[in-house]
Design an enzyme around this catalytic site. Sequence first.
Site, PDB file in Angstrom:
ATOM      1  N   ASP A  44       0.898  -1.082   0.050  1.00 49.46           N
ATOM      2  CA  ASP A  44       0.107   0.062  -0.105  1.00 49.46           C
ATOM      3  C   ASP A  44       1.028   1.233  -0.081  1.00 49.46           C
ATOM      4  O   ASP A  44       1.623   1.468   0.911  1.00 49.46           O
ATOM      5  CB  ASP A  44      -0.895  -0.116   1.316  1.00 49.46           C
ATOM      6  CG  ASP A  44      -1.613   1.122   1.397  1.00 49.46           C
ATOM      7  OD1 ASP A  44      -1.574   2.284   0.739  1.00 49.46           O
ATOM      8  OD2 ASP A  44      -2.487   1.256   2.596  1.00 49.46           O
ATOM      9  N   LEU A  61       0.332   5.186 -11.050  1.00 50.88           N
ATOM     10  CA  LEU A  61      -1.036   5.245 -11.146  1.00 50.88           C
ATOM     11  C   LEU A  61      -2.028   4.673 -10.077  1.00 50.88           C
ATOM     12  O   LEU A  61      -3.186   4.503 -10.294  1.00 50.88           O
ATOM     13  CB  LEU A  61      -1.214   3.955 -12.493  1.00 50.88           C
ATOM     14  CG  LEU A  61      -0.869   4.228 -13.814  1.00 50.88           C
ATOM     15  CD1 LEU A  61       0.588   4.795 -13.746  1.00 50.88           C
ATOM     16  CD2 LEU A  61      -0.727   2.992 -14.758  1.00 50.88           C
ATOM     17  N   ASN A  87       4.871   9.811  -0.937  1.00 53.66           N
ATOM     18  CA  ASN A  87       5.727   8.843  -0.735  1.00 53.66           C
ATOM     19  C   ASN A  87       6.351   8.560  -1.941  1.00 53.66           C
ATOM     20  O   ASN A  87       7.521   8.249  -2.209  1.00 53.66           O
ATOM     21  CB  ASN A  87       4.893   7.622  -0.268  1.00 53.66           C
ATOM     22  CG  ASN A  87       4.862   7.495   1.123  1.00 53.66           C
ATOM     23  OD1 ASN A  87       5.495   8.096   1.781  1.00 53.66           O
ATOM     24  ND2 ASN A  87       3.567   6.755   1.523  1.00 53.66           N
ATOM     25  N   LYS A  93      12.741  11.310  -5.633  1.00 50.04           N
ATOM     26  CA  LYS A  93      13.770  12.548  -5.035  1.00 50.04           C
ATOM     27  C   LYS A  93      15.007  11.485  -4.504  1.00 50.04           C
ATOM     28  O   LYS A  93      16.093  11.888  -4.987  1.00 50.04           O
ATOM     29  CB  LYS A  93      13.060  13.340  -3.931  1.00 50.04           C
ATOM     30  CG  LYS A  93      14.168  14.184  -3.365  1.00 50.04           C
ATOM     31  CD  LYS A  93      13.493  15.228  -2.436  1.00 50.04           C
ATOM     32  CE  LYS A  93      14.416  16.035  -1.565  1.00 50.04           C
ATOM     33  NZ  LYS A  93      14.514  15.480  -0.398  1.00 50.04           N
ATOM     34  N   ALA A 102      -0.255   9.908 -12.720  1.00 54.56           N
ATOM     35  CA  ALA A 102      -1.598   9.688 -13.724  1.00 54.56           C
ATOM     36  C   ALA A 102      -2.639  10.412 -13.058  1.00 54.56           C
ATOM     37  O   ALA A 102      -3.182  10.308 -11.894  1.00 54.56           O
ATOM     38  CB  ALA A 102      -1.908   8.198 -13.504  1.00 54.56           C
ATOM     39  N   TYR A 133     -12.142  12.166  -5.156  1.00 53.67           N
ATOM     40  CA  TYR A 133     -11.283  11.754  -6.151  1.00 53.67           C
ATOM     41  C   TYR A 133     -10.681  13.026  -6.812  1.00 53.67           C
ATOM     42  O   TYR A 133      -9.395  13.169  -7.009  1.00 53.67           O
ATOM     43  CB  TYR A 133     -11.871  10.965  -7.117  1.00 53.67           C
ATOM     44  CG  TYR A 133     -10.973  10.342  -8.071  1.00 53.67           C
ATOM     45  CD1 TYR A 133     -10.103   9.334  -7.901  1.00 53.67           C
ATOM     46  CD2 TYR A 133     -11.665  10.735  -9.637  1.00 53.67           C
ATOM     47  CE1 TYR A 133      -9.340   8.978  -9.092  1.00 53.67           C
ATOM     48  CE2 TYR A 133     -10.702  10.352 -10.516  1.00 53.67           C
ATOM     49  CZ  TYR A 133      -9.586   9.393 -10.461  1.00 53.67           C
ATOM     50  OH  TYR A 133      -9.060   8.761 -11.470  1.00 53.67           O
ATOM     51  N   LYS A 137      -6.626  14.362  -6.711  1.00 55.77           N
ATOM     52  CA  LYS A 137      -6.011  14.224  -7.777  1.00 55.77           C
ATOM     53  C   LYS A 137      -5.103  15.712  -8.081  1.00 55.77           C
ATOM     54  O   LYS A 137      -4.104  15.960  -8.618  1.00 55.77           O
ATOM     55  CB  LYS A 137      -6.489  13.849  -9.080  1.00 55.77           C
ATOM     56  CG  LYS A 137      -7.027  12.271  -9.061  1.00 55.77           C
ATOM     57  CD  LYS A 137      -5.410  11.673  -9.385  1.00 55.77           C
ATOM     58  CE  LYS A 137      -5.824  10.007  -9.529  1.00 55.77           C
ATOM     59  NZ  LYS A 137      -4.530   9.238  -9.916  1.00 55.77           N
ATOM     60  N   TYR A 147       7.648  19.477  -5.708  1.00 60.10           N
ATOM     61  CA  TYR A 147       8.705  18.627  -5.815  1.00 60.10           C
ATOM     62  C   TYR A 147       9.405  19.142  -7.011  1.00 60.10           C
ATOM     63  O   TYR A 147      10.715  19.033  -6.863  1.00 60.10           O
ATOM     64  CB  TYR A 147       8.288  17.229  -5.621  1.00 60.10           C
ATOM     65  CG  TYR A 147       8.171  16.641  -4.433  1.00 60.10           C
ATOM     66  CD1 TYR A 147       7.345  16.967  -3.446  1.00 60.10           C
ATOM     67  CD2 TYR A 147       9.200  15.863  -3.994  1.00 60.10           C
ATOM     68  CE1 TYR A 147       7.332  16.476  -2.170  1.00 60.10           C
ATOM     69  CE2 TYR A 147       9.187  15.113  -2.600  1.00 60.10           C
ATOM     70  CZ  TYR A 147       8.193  15.539  -1.655  1.00 60.10           C
ATOM     71  OH  TYR A 147       8.257  15.072  -0.370  1.00 60.10           O
TER      72      TYR A 147
END
Length: 296
Positions: A44, A61, A87, A93, A102, A133, A137, A147
Amino acid sequence: MGSHLCDLLLDKGHEVICIDNLVTGDSRNIDHVKSDKFTYLNHDITKSIYFGDKIDYIFHLGSPASPIDYLDLPIQTLKVGALGTYNMLGLAKEQDARFLLASTSEVYGDPLVNPQPEDYWGNVNPIGPRGVYDEAKRYAEAITMAYHRYHVVDTRIVRIFNTYGSRMRAGDGRVVPNFINQALCGEDITVYGDGSQTRSFCYVSDLIDGIYRLMMSDFVEPVNIGNPDEMSVMEFAKKVIEITLSDSRIIFKKLPVDDPKVRRPDIGRAKDVLGWEPEVGLDEGLMGTVEYFRES
Ligand code: UDP
């Protein structure tokens, strides 16, 4: 989509580590993979993960993607968009790997502009049921760009529009598997609302080709990948009946809350930057997909 991406990457000679906790996926989709360049890990990604070996590319994804799945799994959907993306960016990185997110046409919400170009900021209800959702996203896009800007991670963002093909779950709830399975079983075809809402369906091989091209490009801004061939859900129901030679009837059910009224990608950027456009038309793609559902 993940298993199709694994197939393409292996075909191109890459070593692949596939990570999935199977909350909505199915390990049978990778049963056919026999390569010693392939590893599957049940993990996970909202929990951190480290690798001793060098990783060059990360395709992120991971997320429930069907409306009934993310309505069933609202917290997991928010966590994988937020913590899972965090994560995977951390891993990119540390590994100095290129990272692809995605993302989705859902970042445009119920769009007031049709077709949707990448510079449209969208019309999203943050507190509606789909917000789990859409906002996950949108957050994932924001942290990806952060990042990129602050840690100079090499990032890509693909905004995926409705995609279909083999290996979708029969009970996944999305319109393509629903209509095909209803038609094949001679059940009523369930059109939500009056069926005037539109979608544009992209065959999975086209989508995966676009994603791979984007990863290998040097383009950091989001890119829509989808098929601009737009139709109403009612027209789509009739198309499925025609292709399956079914005698199913069309019935109407309640339209889900915040169901987008229109959706069609502007793929000008994908054409310019990636030289990409879809090659598989709806009839051809649907025939392959119907064959898959007949056999499974
Ligand atoms: N839809 C439908 N009948 C179904 C499943 C979906 O009419 O059995 C409609 C749904 O309301 C939406 C469109 O088909 O307008 C596409 O739905 P899907 O769940 O595939 O994904 P979405 O594009 O909404 O993310």
